[in-house]
Design a protein around this motif. Structure first.
Motif, mmCIF file in Angstrom:
data_model
loop_
_atom_site.group_PDB
_atom_site.id
_atom_site.type_symbol
_atom_site.label_atom_id
_atom_site.label_comp_id
_atom_site.label_asym_id
_atom_site.label_seq_id
_atom_site.Cartn_x
_atom_site.Cartn_y
_atom_site.Cartn_z
ATOM 1 N N ARG A 246 0.792 -1.221 0.000
ATOM 2 C CA ARG A 246 0.000 0.000 0.000
ATOM 3 C C ARG A 246 0.837 1.289 0.000
ATOM 4 N N PRO A 247 1.974 1.372 0.703
ATOM 5 C CA PRO A 247 2.735 2.628 0.676
ATOM 6 C C PRO A 247 3.285 3.003 -0.697
ATOM 7 N N ALA A 248 3.487 2.019 -1.581
ATOM 8 C CA ALA A 248 4.145 2.292 -2.868
ATOM 9 C C ALA A 248 3.416 3.361 -3.692
ATOM 10 N N PRO A 249 2.114 3.233 -3.950
ATOM 11 C CA PRO A 249 1.447 4.264 -4.761
ATOM 12 C C PRO A 249 1.266 5.582 -4.036
ATOM 13 N N ILE A 250 1.310 5.558 -2.720
ATOM 14 C CA ILE A 250 1.183 6.788 -1.948
ATOM 15 C C ILE A 250 2.485 7.585 -2.015
ATOM 16 N N LEU A 251 3.615 6.893 -1.871
ATOM 17 C CA LEU A 251 4.921 7.554 -1.895
ATOM 18 C C LEU A 251 5.357 7.937 -3.305
ATOM 19 N N SER A 252 4.893 7.213 -4.314
ATOM 20 C CA SER A 252 5.374 7.420 -5.685
ATOM 21 C C SER A 252 4.677 8.549 -6.410
ATOM 22 N N GLY A 253 3.495 8.935 -5.967
ATOM 23 C CA GLY A 253 2.749 9.973 -6.670
ATOM 24 C C GLY A 253 2.412 9.554 -8.090
ATOM 25 N N GLU A 254 2.429 10.522 -9.006
ATOM 26 C CA GLU A 254 2.023 10.262 -10.387
ATOM 27 C C GLU A 254 2.944 9.265 -11.093
ATOM 28 N N ALA A 255 4.150 9.064 -10.556
ATOM 29 C CA ALA A 255 5.097 8.148 -11.207
ATOM 30 C C ALA A 255 4.611 6.704 -11.196
ATOM 31 N N ILE A 256 3.637 6.388 -10.357
ATOM 32 C CA ILE A 256 3.166 5.010 -10.243
ATOM 33 C C ILE A 256 2.254 4.622 -11.399
ATOM 34 N N LYS A 257 1.679 5.600 -12.087
ATOM 35 C CA LYS A 257 0.710 5.287 -13.140
ATOM 36 C C LYS A 257 1.353 4.462 -14.252
ATOM 37 N N GLY A 258 0.698 3.370 -14.589
ATOM 38 C CA GLY A 258 1.187 2.503 -15.649
ATOM 39 C C GLY A 258 2.150 1.435 -15.189
ATOM 40 N N VAL A 259 2.633 1.508 -13.943
ATOM 41 C CA VAL A 259 3.524 0.476 -13.411
ATOM 42 C C VAL A 259 2.739 -0.821 -13.256
ATOM 43 N N PHE A 260 3.328 -1.937 -13.659
ATOM 44 C CA PHE A 260 2.666 -3.208 -13.383
ATOM 45 C C PHE A 260 3.600 -4.121 -12.598
ATOM 46 N N PHE A 261 3.018 -5.110 -11.963
ATOM 47 C CA PHE A 261 3.750 -5.999 -11.068
ATOM 48 C C PHE A 261 2.952 -7.278 -10.909
ATOM 49 N N HIS A 262 3.594 -8.279 -10.328
ATOM 50 C CA HIS A 262 2.859 -9.491 -9.991
ATOM 51 C C HIS A 262 2.555 -9.476 -8.501
ATOM 52 N N ALA A 263 1.439 -10.030 -8.143
ATOM 53 C CA ALA A 263 1.024 -10.068 -6.746
ATOM 54 C C ALA A 263 0.142 -11.293 -6.544
ATOM 55 N N ALA A 264 -0.389 -11.409 -5.353
ATOM 56 C CA ALA A 264 -1.265 -12.541 -5.051
ATOM 57 C C ALA A 264 -2.721 -12.123 -4.940
ATOM 58 N N PHE A 265 -2.999 -10.804 -5.087
ATOM 59 C CA PHE A 265 -4.340 -10.308 -4.779
ATOM 60 C C PHE A 265 -4.499 -8.907 -5.336
ATOM 61 N N SER A 266 -5.732 -8.573 -5.720
ATOM 62 C CA SER A 266 -6.077 -7.198 -6.069
ATOM 63 C C SER A 266 -7.397 -6.828 -5.413
ATOM 64 N N TYR A 267 -7.406 -5.715 -4.705
ATOM 65 C CA TYR A 267 -8.641 -5.261 -4.070
ATOM 66 C C TYR A 267 -9.706 -4.912 -5.110
ATOM 67 N N ALA A 268 -9.281 -4.720 -6.372
ATOM 68 C CA ALA A 268 -10.222 -4.378 -7.438
ATOM 69 C C ALA A 268 -10.959 -5.600 -7.976
ATOM 70 N N ASP A 269 -10.608 -6.785 -7.542
ATOM 71 C CA ASP A 269 -11.284 -8.010 -7.955
ATOM 72 C C ASP A 269 -12.758 -7.924 -7.545
ATOM 73 N N PRO A 270 -13.700 -8.096 -8.477
ATOM 74 C CA PRO A 270 -15.113 -7.897 -8.156
ATOM 75 C C PRO A 270 -15.783 -9.064 -7.426
ATOM 76 N N ARG A 271 -15.070 -10.169 -7.208
ATOM 77 C CA ARG A 271 -15.709 -11.310 -6.540
ATOM 78 C C ARG A 271 -16.249 -10.900 -5.168
ATOM 79 N N PRO A 272 -17.402 -11.433 -4.783
ATOM 80 C CA PRO A 272 -18.042 -11.033 -3.520
ATOM 81 C C PRO A 272 -17.150 -11.217 -2.300
ATOM 82 N N GLU A 273 -16.381 -12.319 -2.248
ATOM 83 C CA GLU A 273 -15.543 -12.561 -1.077
ATOM 84 C C GLU A 273 -14.434 -11.506 -0.963
#
Length: 406
Positions: A246-273
């Protein structure tokens, strides 16, 4: 050192009959403290619901500050002084790696919430289980980059173990499957303030992509400085797994736009759980954009509950060794656990990476908005075979296993 200690069971639970769990995490920031608090709260919720087979859970939570010496001290205290039945930790791979040796000698099951370095399970301890995605599966981002961006990639990475492993596995995949060596590949020290000397060299090489693999503060600094030195916006920026924190996009400001990465989860996932989980973190912890360290910590508590319910425990001083072994063996039976990120955790009895790297499904995620209200979009996911990335590691595995007996 400031140690945070929470004892969440009742006073009576601290004595015979309690399942004792010791947790050691990096809690240097508000976000880190919330990770720890959520783990403690979830175990406490089990007590509120009646415990495990009539037993309550006694949880202790310590801050290891992402420092290996503190982590080892915490693990030693838990194993020999507090006589815990289960160890949970750590956040940082550089801390978890030496802790493996401690808990192996003590015979304490270790359930890892965040650390991704592939060497942790390559050591082959029968006491170690990993919930997060191993760095050997970071090839998901490399595969996407090669197919959609290009293979002329420059890399800089911080000296912590997880960042090293993320960058290494990324460029090894590109070289093995696409025959392209790194355009630039250099390590920098954690906390290094000026990365511009590296970035100026990279600018002159005209890469198609730049990978910055580091913990949140170092990642953000490198990302911002890459624009300061004039590396074109057309050069795709790629993060290691810690770019999801979570701190990464807060500390990076506009520089974070377009950055991609691998992770285990996205809060944007629309699944109910997933949305129910986001609602919980928002209401309970004030975090409306939980990262995968939140989700993996939560998944860990659910997996621990499954194993503890299956273990036959006596929970006396005399049966400590047997109870620890019972929890270890019960963890090895956990299969088909559906994570919040969508991957499945499968453990088994062999003390190998194939059995102990539970989740094999990275999600590929891109930032679309920065700041406290940052936004993401999922661009894909990949599930790997259990033995992926282990080719040619036999000699390294043998050396790592020696440390368990030193």
């Amino acid at each position: 050192m400031i140690a945070i200690v929470l004892i969440l069971a009742s006073a009576e639970a601290a004595y015979a009959g309690a399942i004792k769990i010791g947790v050691s995490l990096r809690m240097k920031t508000d976000t880190g403290e919330r990770y720890g608090q959520m783990v403690a709260d979830e175990f406490n919720a089990i007590n509120a619901a009646g415990g495990i087979n009539g037993h309550t859970i006694d949880v202790k939570l310590l801050n290891d500050e992402c420092k290996s010496d503190i982590g080892v001290a915490n693990a030693t205290k838990y194993a020999y002084q507090d006589k815990v039945h289960l160890f949970v930790g750590s956040t940082c791979s550089s801390v978890s790696l030496p802790i493996v040796d401690v808990i192996h000698k003590a015979g304490v099951p270790m359930l890892i919430p965040h650390s991704t370095n592939y060497k942790i399970t390559l050591k082959g301890s029968p006491w170690v289980f990993r919930v997060p995605i191993s760095s050997r599966f970071s090839a998901a981002a490399a595969k996407y980059a090669a197919e959609n961006i290009g293979t002329k990639i420059a890399y800089i990475w911080a000296s912590d173990a997880a960042s090293q492993a993320d960058a290494q596995k990324f460029y090894e995949y590109i070289e093995t499957y696409h025959g392209e060596k790194p355009l630039y590949a250099e390590q920098f020290q954690e906390g290094e303030l000026d990365l511009r000397p590296h970035l100026l060299k990279i600018k002159a090489l005209k890469p198609q992509a730049l990978m910055i693999s580091a913990q949140s503060q170092d990642f953000a600094r490198g990302l911002v400085q890459s624009y300061e030195v004039g590396i074109a916006p057309s050069v795709k920026r790629i993060g290691g797994s810690a770019a999801s924190n979570r701190p990464a996009p807060i500390l990076s400001g506009e520089a974070i736009k377009g950055v991609f990465f691998h992770a285990a989860f996205s809060y944007a996932d629309p699944r109910p759980e997933v949305q129910a989980f986001v609602k919980m973190t928002t209401e309970r912890y004030g975090v409306s954009t939980p990262d995968h360290d939140f989700s993996q910590a939560w998944d860990l508590t659910q997996i621990a509950k499954i194993a503890l319910e299956r273990a036959e425990l006596t929970l006396t001083d005399e049966t400590l060794e047997a109870d620890r072994a019972a929890i270890r063996d019960a963890l090895a039976t956990v299969r088909g656990y559906q994570t919040l990120g969508g991957g499945v955790v499968d453990f088994c009895a062999d003390p190998t990476p194939e059995c102990r790297d539970g989740n094999k499904t990275p999600v590929l995620i891109e930032y679309t908005k920065s700041g406290e209200g940052y936004q993401l979009r999922v661009i894909g996911s990949t599930t790997f075979d259990a033995n992926f990335g282990l080719e040619g590691l036999q000699e390294e595995a043998a050396k790592l296993r020696q440390s368990l007996n030193n």
